[in-house]
Scaffold this active site. Structure first.
Site, PDB file in Angstrom:
ATOM      1  N   SER A   1       0.869  -1.186   0.000  1.00  0.00           N
ATOM      2  CA  SER A   1       0.000   0.000   0.000  1.00  0.00           C
ATOM      3  C   SER A   1       0.901   1.229   0.000  1.00  0.00           C
ATOM      4  CB  SER A   1      -0.849   0.005   1.284  1.00  0.00           C
ATOM      5  OG  SER A   1      -1.506   1.239   1.449  1.00  0.00           O
TER       6      SER A   1
ATOM      7  N   LYS B   1       2.081  -2.590   6.846  1.00  0.00           N
ATOM      8  CA  LYS B   1       2.342  -2.423   5.409  1.00  0.00           C
ATOM      9  C   LYS B   1       3.795  -1.974   5.193  1.00  0.00           C
ATOM     10  CE  LYS B   1      -1.516  -3.784   3.516  1.00  0.00           C
ATOM     11  NZ  LYS B   1      -1.580  -4.887   2.529  1.00  0.00           N
TER      12      LYS B   1
ATOM     13  N   TYR C   1      -2.277  -0.820  10.403  1.00  0.00           N
ATOM     14  CA  TYR C   1      -2.185  -0.961   8.940  1.00  0.00           C
ATOM     15  C   TYR C   1      -0.867  -0.365   8.445  1.00  0.00           C
ATOM     16  CZ  TYR C   1      -3.818  -1.010   4.067  1.00  0.00           C
ATOM     17  OH  TYR C   1      -3.950  -1.259   2.712  1.00  0.00           O
TER      18      TYR C   1
HETATM   19  N1  LIG Z   1      -8.666  -0.628  -1.306  1.00  0.00           N
HETATM   20  C1  LIG Z   1      -7.658   0.200  -1.112  1.00  0.00           C
HETATM   21  O1  LIG Z   1      -7.852   1.448  -1.092  1.00  0.00           O
HETATM   22  C2  LIG Z   1      -6.253  -0.345  -0.973  1.00  0.00           C
HETATM   23  C3  LIG Z   1      -5.181   0.569  -1.107  1.00  0.00           C
HETATM   24  C4  LIG Z   1      -3.886   0.100  -0.962  1.00  0.00           C
HETATM   25  C5  LIG Z   1      -3.652  -1.246  -0.730  1.00  0.00           C
HETATM   26  N2  LIG Z   1      -4.691  -2.109  -0.602  1.00  0.00           N
HETATM   27  C6  LIG Z   1      -4.385  -3.522  -0.335  1.00  0.00           C
HETATM   28  O2  LIG Z   1      -4.907  -4.302  -1.395  1.00  0.00           O
HETATM   29  C7  LIG Z   1      -5.140  -5.637  -0.937  1.00  0.00           C
HETATM   30  C8  LIG Z   1      -6.539  -6.064  -1.335  1.00  0.00           C
HETATM   31  O3  LIG Z   1      -7.465  -5.230  -0.645  1.00  0.00           O
HETATM   32  P1  LIG Z   1      -8.899  -4.820  -1.233  1.00  0.00           P
HETATM   33  O4  LIG Z   1      -8.990  -3.364  -1.183  1.00  0.00           O
HETATM   34  O5  LIG Z   1      -9.154  -5.565  -2.499  1.00  0.00           O
HETATM   35  O6  LIG Z   1      -9.808  -5.354  -0.025  1.00  0.00           O
HETATM   36  P2  LIG Z   1     -11.007  -6.399   0.038  1.00  0.00           P
HETATM   37  O7  LIG Z   1     -11.408  -6.388   1.471  1.00  0.00           O
HETATM   38  O8  LIG Z   1     -12.005  -6.114  -1.024  1.00  0.00           O
HETATM   39  O9  LIG Z   1     -10.308  -7.785  -0.327  1.00  0.00           O
HETATM   40  C9  LIG Z   1      -9.405  -8.420   0.539  1.00  0.00           C
HETATM   41  C10 LIG Z   1      -9.632  -9.909   0.419  1.00  0.00           C
HETATM   42  O10 LIG Z   1      -8.638 -10.586   1.231  1.00  0.00           O
HETATM   43  C11 LIG Z   1      -9.297 -11.683   1.858  1.00  0.00           C
HETATM   44  N3  LIG Z   1      -8.539 -12.101   3.026  1.00  0.00           N
HETATM   45  C12 LIG Z   1      -8.339 -11.406   4.161  1.00  0.00           C
HETATM   46  N4  LIG Z   1      -7.604 -12.143   5.024  1.00  0.00           N
HETATM   47  C13 LIG Z   1      -7.337 -13.318   4.405  1.00  0.00           C
HETATM   48  C14 LIG Z   1      -6.621 -14.491   4.773  1.00  0.00           C
HETATM   49  N5  LIG Z   1      -6.038 -14.615   5.973  1.00  0.00           N
HETATM   50  N6  LIG Z   1      -6.537 -15.503   3.878  1.00  0.00           N
HETATM   51  C15 LIG Z   1      -7.151 -15.400   2.655  1.00  0.00           C
HETATM   52  N7  LIG Z   1      -7.842 -14.332   2.261  1.00  0.00           N
HETATM   53  C16 LIG Z   1      -7.932 -13.299   3.130  1.00  0.00           C
HETATM   54  C17 LIG Z   1     -10.695 -11.164   2.177  1.00  0.00           C
HETATM   55  O11 LIG Z   1     -11.603 -12.231   2.418  1.00  0.00           O
HETATM   56  C18 LIG Z   1     -11.001 -10.352   0.927  1.00  0.00           C
HETATM   57  O12 LIG Z   1     -11.632 -11.137  -0.060  1.00  0.00           O
HETATM   58  C19 LIG Z   1      -4.920  -5.598   0.575  1.00  0.00           C
HETATM   59  O13 LIG Z   1      -3.637  -6.098   0.888  1.00  0.00           O
HETATM   60  C20 LIG Z   1      -4.996  -4.112   0.895  1.00  0.00           C
HETATM   61  O14 LIG Z   1      -4.297  -3.778   2.070  1.00  0.00           O
HETATM   62  C21 LIG Z   1      -5.983  -1.682  -0.725  1.00  0.00           C
END
Ligand SMILES: NC(=O)c1ccc[n+]([C@@H]2O[C@H](COP(=O)([O-])OP(=O)(O)OC[C@H]3O[C@@H](n4cnc5c(N)ncnc54)[C@H](O)[C@@H]3O)[C@@H](O)[C@H]2O)c1
Length: 271
Positions: A143, A160, A156
Site C-alpha cells: 500500500s 504495510k 495498517y
Molecule cells: N482498497 C484500497 O484502497 C487499498 C489501497 C492500498 C492497498 N490495498 C491492499 O490491497 C489488498 C486487497 O485489498 P482490497 O482493497 O481488495 O480489499 P477487500 O477487502 O475487497 O479484499 C481483501 C480480500 O482478502 C481476503 N482475506 C483477508 N484475510 C485473508 C486471509 N487470511 N486468507 C485469505 N484471504 C484473506 C478477504 O476475504 C477479501 O476477499 C490488501 O492487501 C490491501 O491492504 C488496498
C-alpha cells in the site's frame, strides 16, 4: 530474462475473492495464466472462479487462510497438484483493523499475521523451488501506507511498512538467483476496504480512487519490466521522495491533514 508472460504460467492470487485480488486473478487468467484463486471467503473465491471460467479462462478456487503456515502449505499443495510448479505468487490478501491508539492487541496481531507473516510463510516455501528453477515472481500488494503512512490506522501503516521491508529484503537477497519481487503500493482503490475506511475514505480518495481494473492493469504492465515499486498512483513517488528529503516538512503536512480530518469528524458528529 526480464518480464513475465502470464500465458501458460501458474499463478496464485491470495485474497482473490474480492476487490483488487479478484481483478488480479481475472486479468492474469485473461492473459492465459492457470490461476489459483485463494480466499478465506469461499463464496467470493467461487464467484471469481466462475467469472474466469465464463470468460474461457482456467481457474481453481482454494478457500482457506492464506496467512497461517498451515493454510499457505495447503494452498501451495493444491496449486501444485492441479497445475504443477508455481510461477508467480500474488500475496494480495490484506486487512485494515483498528483505529488510533484504540486498536486492540487482536487488531495488531491479525494485521501482523495477514499483512506481514503471510508473506514470510509463502516465501519460505516458494523461494527454494524458484532458486532451483532459476526463476519465480513474488508480488506483494502492500500500500502507499507502506511507504508513507495512513492517518488513523497505525496497525495498517506499520504492517504495510513491514510488507514493503520484507519484499525489499527478498529482492536484495534473491534477485541474482532469478527471483523477481515487486511491491504494489496504491492509495485509494474502490473496494470494500475503502468503503469500510469511514472518515478516511474521503482523504484516501483525494487523489481519485482508482478502480480495481486500473490497479490490475498497472501490475500487468509492471510485470513486463520487473520494477520493484509498482505505483498505480504515480504521485506517490513524489510523496515518498518528499518524505525522504524533508521528513519534518512532510510530517507537518501529514499533521495538517490529521487536523483537517479531526475538524471534519467533529462537524459530522455535531447533533
Ligand atoms: N482498497 C484500497 O484502497 C487499498 C489501497 C492500498 C492497498 N490495498 C491492499 O490491497 C489488498 C486487497 O485489498 P482490497 O482493497 O481488495 O480489499 P477487500 O477487502 O475487497 O479484499 C481483501 C480480500 O482478502 C481476503 N482475506 C483477508 N484475510 C485473508 C486471509 N487470511 N486468507 C485469505 N484471504 C484473506 C478477504 O476475504 C477479501 O476477499 C490488501 O492487501 C490491501 O491492504 C488496498
Amino acid at each position: 530474462m526480464t518480464g513475465f508472460d502470464p500465458t501458460g504460467s501458474t499463478v496464485v492470487v491470495t485474497g482473490a475473492g474480492n476487490g483488487i485480488g479478484a481483478a488480479l486473478a481475472t486479468t492474469m487468467a485473461a492473459h492465459g495464466a492457470r490461476t489459483v484463486v485463494a480466499d478465506l471467503d469461499a463464496a467470493g473465491a467461487a464467484r471469481t472462479v466462475e467469472a474466469i471460467t465464463a470468460a474461457g479462462g482456467t481457474a481453481l478456487g482454494v478457500p482457506g487462510d492464506a496467512a497461517s503456515q498451515d493454510g499457505v502449505d495447503a494452498l501451495i499443495a493444491a496449486a501444485r497438484a492441479e497445475y504443477g510448479p508455481i510461477d508467480a505468487w500474488f500475496a494480495n490478501a490484506g486487512v485494515d483493523r483498528g483505529r488510533g491508539l484504540d486498536a486492540s492487541d487482536d487488531d495488531w496481531e491479525l494485521s501482523w499475521n495477514v499483512n506481514v507473516l503471510a508473506h514470510v510463510h509463502a516465501a519460505r516455501r516458494l523461494v527454494p523451488d524458484w532458486v532451483e528453477r532459476g526463476r519465480g515472481r513474488f508480488v506483494v500488494t502492500a500500500s502507499a501506507a507502506g511507504l508513507l503512512t495512513m492517518l488513523g490506522a497505525p496497525a495498517y501503516s506499520v504492517t504495510k511498512h513491514g510488507a514493503v521491508a520484507f519484499a525489499e529484503w527478498l529482492s536484495a537477497t534473491y534477485r541474482h538467483r532469478g527471483v523477481v519481487v515487486q511491491a504494489v503500493c496504491p492509495q485509494g482503490v474502490q473496494t470494500r476496504m475503502l468503503d469500510d475506511a469511514g472518515p478516511l475514505k474521503e482523504l484516501l480518495s483525494h487523489d481519485t480512487a482508482l478502480t480495481v481494473d486500473d490497479v490490475a492493469g498497472a501490475v500487468l504492465e509492471a510485470c513486463s519490466d520487473d520494477r520493484f515499486l509498482i505505483l498505480p498512483h504515480p504521485e506517490v513517488a513524489d510523496y515518498y521522495r518528499a518524505r525522504a528529503q524533508a521528513t519534518d516538512r512532510w510530517l507537518g503536512g501529514m499533521n495538517r491533514l490529521q487536523r483537517g480530518l479531526e475538524t471534519t469528524t467533529r462537524q459530522e458528529n455535531r447533533p
